[in-house]
Design an enzyme around this catalytic site. Structure first.
Site, PDB file in Angstrom:
ATOM      1  N   THR A 182      -5.488   7.560  -3.489  1.00  0.00           N
ATOM      2  CA  THR A 182      -6.417   8.555  -2.923  1.00  0.00           C
ATOM      3  C   THR A 182      -5.582   9.535  -2.100  1.00  0.00           C
ATOM      4  O   THR A 182      -5.010  10.461  -2.651  1.00  0.00           O
ATOM      5  CB  THR A 182      -7.530   7.881  -2.101  1.00  0.00           C
ATOM      6  N   LYS A 213      -2.458   0.539  -3.226  1.00  0.00           N
ATOM      7  CA  LYS A 213      -2.749   1.867  -2.707  1.00  0.00           C
ATOM      8  C   LYS A 213      -3.284   1.700  -1.290  1.00  0.00           C
ATOM      9  O   LYS A 213      -3.892   0.698  -0.929  1.00  0.00           O
ATOM     10  CB  LYS A 213      -3.747   2.619  -3.587  1.00  0.00           C
ATOM     11  N   THR A 220      -8.111   2.502   3.013  1.00  0.00           N
ATOM     12  CA  THR A 220      -8.779   1.713   1.983  1.00  0.00           C
ATOM     13  C   THR A 220      -7.674   1.052   1.170  1.00  0.00           C
ATOM     14  O   THR A 220      -6.916   1.738   0.515  1.00  0.00           O
ATOM     15  CB  THR A 220      -9.627   2.628   1.097  1.00  0.00           C
TER      16      THR A 220
END
Length: 397
Positions: free
Chosen positions: A151, A173, A184
């Site tokens: 992201t 990630k 996240t």
């Protein structure tokens, strides 16, 4: 164990992956946002999830599936987290997994699902369904998979390690909203060793506590945090259980890879310019050591001081004092970048200009000894810059 940073989740034999752009993610490098990882053979599988009470539907879906049979793959989309989306979100998650399973040629019950991105938005199922056939699954697809799950990450985070005749590879990630409670944060790990499920789960749970659960960027936990580990036995050999000669090597390899990935998350924290390693020793209990690491890594005053290369060790002392952990003030020591700045209840003599120079490095260290026991912990974080505020002020709009 030596980590190969060019290795990836399909370095182990018998795994294929691929990715495409479905038009879900409108930011980030590469414009890949839909990815699939699958094993060519049945697997053992293990998972660790967020402790958030408002968790994403993917958490429930994966728990339900793994309670009934092992999984062979996972589909991941980036850009929309499909969190706080109610029953529709759960239906969409099941459907996304079904679409990926059909494409990969496995049973829908064997395909797990993860989503990452903005909370409170529904998955654009029409776009995801249209894009799925474009994913080409291959043994070289690990790097594309790692890019597609990003992201606000600035680069993919990958690695692989060997133990005995086997490989363990993975990717993760995470850049902001990182303070896992299993950031996240998503991590996907795979091995071609025939590891028994009980050992797989026990090892993953323990290693996550020593790696991903000791990394923090900003103190915020996401509703989607997930670590998945697949073992397909494609390299052959006897089943690796707790009594196998390679059991210890497997756990050591898993720990080394997860620590490597955790460090990469901290290094790539939103707006970060420095990776900070926090070490606490001499603690009464492991819980005390880990608790202090997490408090140090989330102190905005300390993170700001390190960003400015300010050798203000009082920021460390303040966190230690308010932490609530057991300590002996006369035995407490504090070191910044290997320089002793506090000892025996008083400041030491040191060169602040030289220490400031060291604090300008891309990697810095903070070490605290509490003087009351033998427990220790190491964790990772990053500095706090104006860029972090800018990224998160504009993230949704």
């Amino acid at each position: 164990m030596r980590i190969d940073p060019e290795g990836h989740v399909t370095t182990p034999r018998g795994f294929r992956a691929g990715a495409t752009y479905a038009g879900v993610k409108t930011y980030g490098e590469g414009k890949l946002d839909l990815a699939v990882l699958v094993s060519d053979a049945p697997c053992s599988a293990a998972a660790v999830y967020t402790r958030s009470r408002l968790h994403a539907p993917s958490i429930d879906i994966n728990r339900e599936k793994l309670a009934h049979r092992p999984a062979r793959g996972v589909v991941v989309n980036a850009g929309v987290a499909n969190a706080s989306t109610g029953e529709r979100g759960k239906r969409d998650g099941y459907e996304l997994a079904r679409l990926a399973a059909v494409h990969a040629g496995i049973a829908p019950e064997e395909m797990l699902v993860c989503s990452t991105g903005v909370i409170g938005h529904y998955l654009p199922m029409d776009r995801l369904a249209s894009a799925m056939p474009a994913i080409e699954l291959s043994a070289d697809g690990g790097p594309a998979f790692a890019r597609a799950i990003m992201t606000t990450d600035t680069r993919p985070k990958m690695g692989a390690v060997r133990f005995g005749p086997y490989h363990l590879g993975g990717c993760c990630k995470g850049s902001g909203m990182i303070h896992p409670n299993m950031a996240t944060m998503l991590a996907f790990l795979a091995t071609d060793a025939p590891v028994e499920q009980a050992l797989l789960q026990r090892a993953l749970s323990a290693v996550v506590d020593e790696s991903f659960n000791l990394v923090s960027v900003d103190g915020d936990t996401s509703p989607s945090d997930t670590v998945l580990l697949f073992a397909n036995g494609a390299a052959g050999g006897d089943r690796v259980d707790a009594h196998h000669p390679l059991a210890g090597d497997f756990v050591a390899a898993l720990r080394a890879l997860c620590v490597h990935l955790a460090r990469e998350i901290a290094r790539d924290g939103e707006g970060a310019t420095k990776l900070i390693e926090f070490t606490v020793s001499g603690a009464a209990t492991a819980d005390d050591a880990r608790a202090l690491v997490r408090q140090l890594s989330t102190s905005y005053l300390l993170k700001s001081a390190i960003h400015g290369a300010d050798p203000n060790w009082g920021r460390v002392a303040a966190v230690v004092g308010r932490s609530g952990v057991e300590l002996d003030e006369s035995a407490v020591t504090i070191d910044l970048c290997g320089t002793r700045v506090f000892e025996a209840g008083r400041p030491t003599e040191f060169d602040p200009i030289e220490l400031s120079r060291r604090l300008h490095r891309a990697e810095v260290s903070v070490a605290v000894h509490l003087g009351v026991g033998t427990a220790a912990a190491t964790g990772w974080g990053c500095d706090l810059s104006a860029e972090y505020v800018s990224i998160n002020a504009d993230y949704h709009t």
